[in-house]
Design an enzyme around this catalytic site. Structure first.
Site, PDB file in Angstrom:
ATOM      1  N   HIS A  19      47.929  48.857  37.920  1.00  0.00           N
ATOM      2  CA  HIS A  19      46.997  48.619  39.026  1.00  0.00           C
ATOM      3  C   HIS A  19      47.037  49.757  40.047  1.00  0.00           C
ATOM      4  O   HIS A  19      46.153  49.845  40.901  1.00  0.00           O
ATOM      5  CB  HIS A  19      47.381  47.300  39.712  1.00  0.00           C
ATOM      6  CG  HIS A  19      46.216  46.465  40.155  1.00  0.00           C
ATOM      7  ND1 HIS A  19      44.942  46.577  39.644  1.00  0.00           N
ATOM      8  CD2 HIS A  19      46.151  45.472  41.093  1.00  0.00           C
ATOM      9  CE1 HIS A  19      44.145  45.704  40.230  1.00  0.00           C
ATOM     10  NE2 HIS A  19      44.846  45.027  41.110  1.00  0.00           N
ATOM     11  N   ASN A  66      43.822  43.729  47.785  1.00  0.00           N
ATOM     12  CA  ASN A  66      42.724  42.821  48.131  1.00  0.00           C
ATOM     13  C   ASN A  66      42.039  43.143  49.456  1.00  0.00           C
ATOM     14  O   ASN A  66      40.951  42.652  49.724  1.00  0.00           O
ATOM     15  CB  ASN A  66      43.230  41.375  48.171  1.00  0.00           C
ATOM     16  CG  ASN A  66      43.676  40.881  46.807  1.00  0.00           C
ATOM     17  OD1 ASN A  66      43.698  41.636  45.844  1.00  0.00           O
ATOM     18  ND2 ASN A  66      44.033  39.614  46.736  1.00  0.00           N
ATOM     19  N   ASP A  91      41.672  51.372  38.683  1.00  0.00           N
ATOM     20  CA  ASP A  91      41.903  50.972  37.300  1.00  0.00           C
ATOM     21  C   ASP A  91      40.750  50.132  36.767  1.00  0.00           C
ATOM     22  O   ASP A  91      40.136  49.368  37.500  1.00  0.00           O
ATOM     23  CB  ASP A  91      43.210  50.181  37.194  1.00  0.00           C
ATOM     24  CG  ASP A  91      43.222  48.950  38.105  1.00  0.00           C
ATOM     25  OD1 ASP A  91      43.097  49.127  39.336  1.00  0.00           O
ATOM     26  OD2 ASP A  91      43.314  47.827  37.589  1.00  0.00           O
ATOM     27  N   ASN A 112      39.486  43.022  42.745  1.00  0.00           N
ATOM     28  CA  ASN A 112      39.561  42.593  44.143  1.00  0.00           C
ATOM     29  C   ASN A 112      39.521  43.754  45.131  1.00  0.00           C
ATOM     30  O   ASN A 112      38.998  43.619  46.243  1.00  0.00           O
ATOM     31  CB  ASN A 112      40.821  41.753  44.374  1.00  0.00           C
ATOM     32  CG  ASN A 112      40.722  40.382  43.720  1.00  0.00           C
ATOM     33  OD1 ASN A 112      39.643  39.809  43.640  1.00  0.00           O
ATOM     34  ND2 ASN A 112      41.844  39.869  43.246  1.00  0.00           N
TER      35      ASN A 112
END
Length: 248
Positions: A19, A66, A91, A112
């Site tokens: 991530h 987020n 990603d 997100n």
């Protein structure tokens, strides 16, 4: 001026995660000559420099994935820029490892960090998506993206990040198709090898232990002596047959 924002999660715990490939990409750019050391501003780590004669601000939001848009949006408003002055690097599950795509605008695809950017910056920014592959099932995604890259991934990851850094000026010059060619050349053979690698052959099933033959094999084996039944209808019929032969 251009803002290049890599998306990821702050802290050593997440540093090697799939991530965090966006953070890794801007780290690679920052290591090139002409960029300042990382400092803190706009709820992010920032580095200032110049590419292709234009001022560039590298960003690693420290708000966690987020809320990435909070940091990027704050910097965008401070410099009185629009979404067209932002490049986000992140990603992409729906791209194979080592693959890259860039586009202007689009949907968030369930990411997100991108959702947050859309909310705070608008949707008309450029998106450099770096493939990490998909674990195969939705319920595995969370642990997969928050898992570290495997050692074997460095075979394509390091060349990809180096190629992004070496050709980052193309982001400034809007030479997106040329950039994709450069990235494909850097990792193409590795990506193609992974995509075309034949599946490992399944191990041959072991022969069953010779504990005994099946009833079918026994029936086919003419050399085996046959044991005559001693009772029942078949036994009576055989007795009558053999008794007739003896009388003859």
């Amino acid at each position: 001026m251009l803002i290049i924002a890599g998306l990821g999660n702050p802290g050593a715990k997440f540093a090697g995660n799939r991530h965090n490939i966006g953070f890794m990409a801007v780290d690679a750019i920052q290591r090139r000559p002409g960029f300042s050391a990382w400092s803190k501003k706009f709820k992010a780590e920032i580095s200032e420099g110049e590419l292709a004669g234009e001022k560039v601000l590298l960003m690693k939001p420290q708000t966690f994935m987020n809320l990435s848009g909070e940091a990027v949006g704050e910097a965008m408003r401070f410099y009185k820029l629009g979404a067209q002055n932002i490049v986000a690097i992140y990603d992409e599950l729906d791209l194979a490892p080592a693959k890259a795509r860039i586009k202007l605008g689009g949907g968030h695809g369930g990411h997100n960090g991108v959702k947050s950017l859309d909310a705070h910056c608008g949707r008309d920014y450029r998106r450099l998506r770096l493939g990490i592959g998909h674990p195969g099932a939705k319920e595995l995604v969370h642990n997969y993206v928050l898992g570290d890259f495997a050692k074997v991934d460095r075979d394509w990851l390091d060349p990809l990040l180096d190629a992004i850094a070496d050709n980052a000026d193309m982001l400034v010059k809007n030479e997106d198709s040329q950039l994709m060619n450069k990235l494909a050349l850097a990792v193409g053979s590795r990506a193609d090898d992974e995509a075309t690698k034949p599946a490992k052959p399944a191990k041959a099933a072991k022969d069953p232990k010779p504990a005994g033959q099946s009833h079918i094999r026994q029936a086919r084996n003419v050399n085996q002596p046959k044991k005559l039944p001693e009772s029942g209808p078949m036994a009576e019929m055989l007795k009558r047959m053999f008794s007739k032969k003896s009388e003859d």
